[in-house]
Scaffold this motif. Structure first.
Motif, mmCIF file in Angstrom:
data_model
loop_
_atom_site.group_PDB
_atom_site.id
_atom_site.type_symbol
_atom_site.label_atom_id
_atom_site.label_comp_id
_atom_site.label_asym_id
_atom_site.label_seq_id
_atom_site.Cartn_x
_atom_site.Cartn_y
_atom_site.Cartn_z
ATOM 1 N N TYR A 28 0.831 -1.206 0.000
ATOM 2 C CA TYR A 28 0.000 0.000 0.000
ATOM 3 C C TYR A 28 0.868 1.258 0.000
ATOM 4 O O TYR A 28 0.588 2.220 -0.720
ATOM 5 N N VAL A 29 1.941 1.240 0.809
ATOM 6 C CA VAL A 29 2.865 2.377 0.826
ATOM 7 C C VAL A 29 3.469 2.593 -0.557
ATOM 8 O O VAL A 29 3.600 3.735 -1.032
ATOM 9 N N ALA A 30 3.843 1.483 -1.216
ATOM 10 C CA ALA A 30 4.402 1.585 -2.571
ATOM 11 C C ALA A 30 3.398 2.223 -3.518
ATOM 12 O O ALA A 30 3.756 3.082 -4.341
ATOM 13 N N GLU A 31 2.138 1.832 -3.417
ATOM 14 C CA GLU A 31 1.102 2.435 -4.263
ATOM 15 C C GLU A 31 0.986 3.932 -4.015
ATOM 16 O O GLU A 31 0.825 4.716 -4.948
ATOM 17 N N ARG A 32 1.058 4.329 -2.745
ATOM 18 C CA ARG A 32 0.953 5.750 -2.406
ATOM 19 C C ARG A 32 2.133 6.543 -2.951
ATOM 20 O O ARG A 32 2.023 7.743 -3.203
ATOM 21 N N LEU A 33 3.257 5.865 -3.136
ATOM 22 C CA LEU A 33 4.446 6.506 -3.698
ATOM 23 C C LEU A 33 4.481 6.411 -5.220
ATOM 24 O O LEU A 33 5.474 6.763 -5.848
ATOM 25 N N ALA A 34 3.377 5.892 -5.790
ATOM 26 C CA ALA A 34 3.230 5.771 -7.250
ATOM 27 C C ALA A 34 4.245 4.818 -7.860
ATOM 28 O O ALA A 34 4.727 5.042 -8.978
ATOM 29 N N VAL A 42 7.688 -7.369 -1.850
ATOM 30 C CA VAL A 42 9.014 -7.973 -1.694
ATOM 31 C C VAL A 42 9.740 -7.333 -0.506
ATOM 32 O O VAL A 42 10.414 -8.025 0.274
ATOM 33 N N ALA A 43 9.581 -6.023 -0.357
ATOM 34 C CA ALA A 43 10.220 -5.324 0.762
ATOM 35 C C ALA A 43 9.712 -5.846 2.102
ATOM 36 O O ALA A 43 10.470 -5.906 3.086
#
Length: 385
Positions: A28-34, A42-43
């Motif tokens: 979700y954080v990755a999505e927010r960072l586009a 993976v992280a």
């Protein structure tokens, strides 16, 4: 006989909850960072794996993820199921109808990105000593094939996942790339089946000579399996699925296609082709066999199960398997990654320019064809040990 002790089951469920939560939260954080969600998943595995959690709190990591003798096997089973479902969903996204200009582009990229990088990868094994990376079978030829594949291969599952995460799966560009990657990977999977057969099926004698008969047999079986799954199976499924006597389909719509998925995967494994190859072909065959309304229903059900549970765990386990804190040659990994990326990227870019595609689109094709699968990433990291 098939049960776990209460304490072991509790520990496994707790470990799985933490891993699934980390994968989804960081996704979700990755999505927010586009950026693609898969990077966050993976992280999550890297964070809870030996790289971070295992280094800072080794005793706690061992208790949580290696606490009883079969716990790693349970996570391995989830990882394999995630791989099977990921490849099945990738096959479901395979497109078969394109404009003539798109077919020309696709064929040019398939030829260029398969043959040239494979040859470059094979020749690169003469620059370093490949014997240092041999497995217990000490088969240099099989290792050279694997290295060549790792330079040439893309990953239709990872490409499909990234496009879905970015919300562009419906675009013309995404459909062309998925089709190219699908055919590209199907071709290279034949080479992988031969390499696997060399170390499991007696393809090489004790003197190191290649058994041409066994290699040819493996190649014929792999190609025959491909032809049957793509050319015959969709027709058979169209006939069988519509029959009133098909009680399995009437009993469970989703269960029927899951049976086909796991049956094809098992048959592929029995033929010493590759279980995951069977999963990919099952998705493609299913895609070709269903009318649009039934396909949408199936896709919704499969994606719900896969993307809600198995696939996030799959990518998290990929991250967990990577121990970047110990026995890891960062320099070699970076060189290997740059080399593989440059070879594939430059080949695709100049192939596109030769057929008169503009510079920006050529660059986009080159970048998209450099998506690498979890298995390739693990192999590249394994080479650094």
């Amino acid at each position: 006989m098939f049960s776990l002790a209460g304490a072991d089951l509790t520990r496994f469920l707790f470990a799985m909850v933490l891993l699934l939560a980390a994968a989804n939260l960081l996704g979700y954080v990755a999505e927010r960072l586009a950026i693609p969600r898969v990077i966050g998943e993976v992280a999550g595995g890297l964070l809870l794996g030996p790289t971070c959690f295992g280094t800072l709190f080794p005793a706690s990591f061992h208790w949580l993820y290696l606490g009883f003798h079969s716990e790693s096997d349970l996570f391995g089973f989830i990882y394999q199921l995630g791989t099977i479902l990921l490849l099945f969903t990738a096959g479901l996204k395979f497109q078969s109808r394109f404009a003539k200009s798109d077919i020309k582009t696709g064929l040019a990229i398939i030829v260029g990105s398969t043959i040239i990088p494979f040859l470059v990868g094979w020749l690169s094994t003469f620059v370093f000593n490949p014997s240092q990376f041999e497995g217990p079978d000490h088969n240099v030829i099989a290792l050279k094939i694997i290295v060549a594949i790792s330079i040439a291969v893309t990953s239709i599952p990872v490409i499909s996942k990234i496009f879905s995460d970015l919300g562009i799966m419906h675009s013309r560009f995404a459909k062309i790339i998925v089709a190219i990657a699908g055919i590209h990977d199907l071709i290279l999977w034949v080479a992988l089946a031969i390499a696997s057969g060399m170390v499991t099926g007696g393809h090489v004698s004790s003197t190191g000579a290649i058994n041409v008969w066994m290699v040819s047999k493996s190649l014929v079986i792999t190609l025959a399996f491909l032809v049957v799954c793509i050319g015959v199976l969709p027709w058979a499924l169209r006939k069988l699925t519509s029959k009133r006597a098909n009680l399995l389909f009437r009993a469970s719509f989703l269960g029927y296609f899951l049976v086909i998925l796991f049956a094809l995967s098992a048959i592929a494994g029995y033929l010493q082709v590759d279980v995951m190859y069977g999963a990919l072909l099952a998705g493609i065959a299913t895609k070709f066999s269903l009318p649009e309304n039934l396909f949408k229903k199936l896709e919704e059900g499969v994606l719900g199960i896969s993307y809600g549970f198995f696939i996030p765990l799959f990518f998290a386990i990929v991250g967990m398997q990577l121990d970047l804190a110990k026995n890891f040659s960062f320099g070699f990994f970076i060189l290997y990654l740059i080399f593989a990326t440059l070879v594939q990227g430059l080949v695709v870019y100049f192939t596109c320019r030769i057929i008169r595609i503009d510079k920006l689109t050529s660059f986009n094709f080159a970048a998209a064809m450099n998506a690498r699968g979890g298995r390739v990433l693990c192999f590249q990291l394994w080479l650094t040990h």
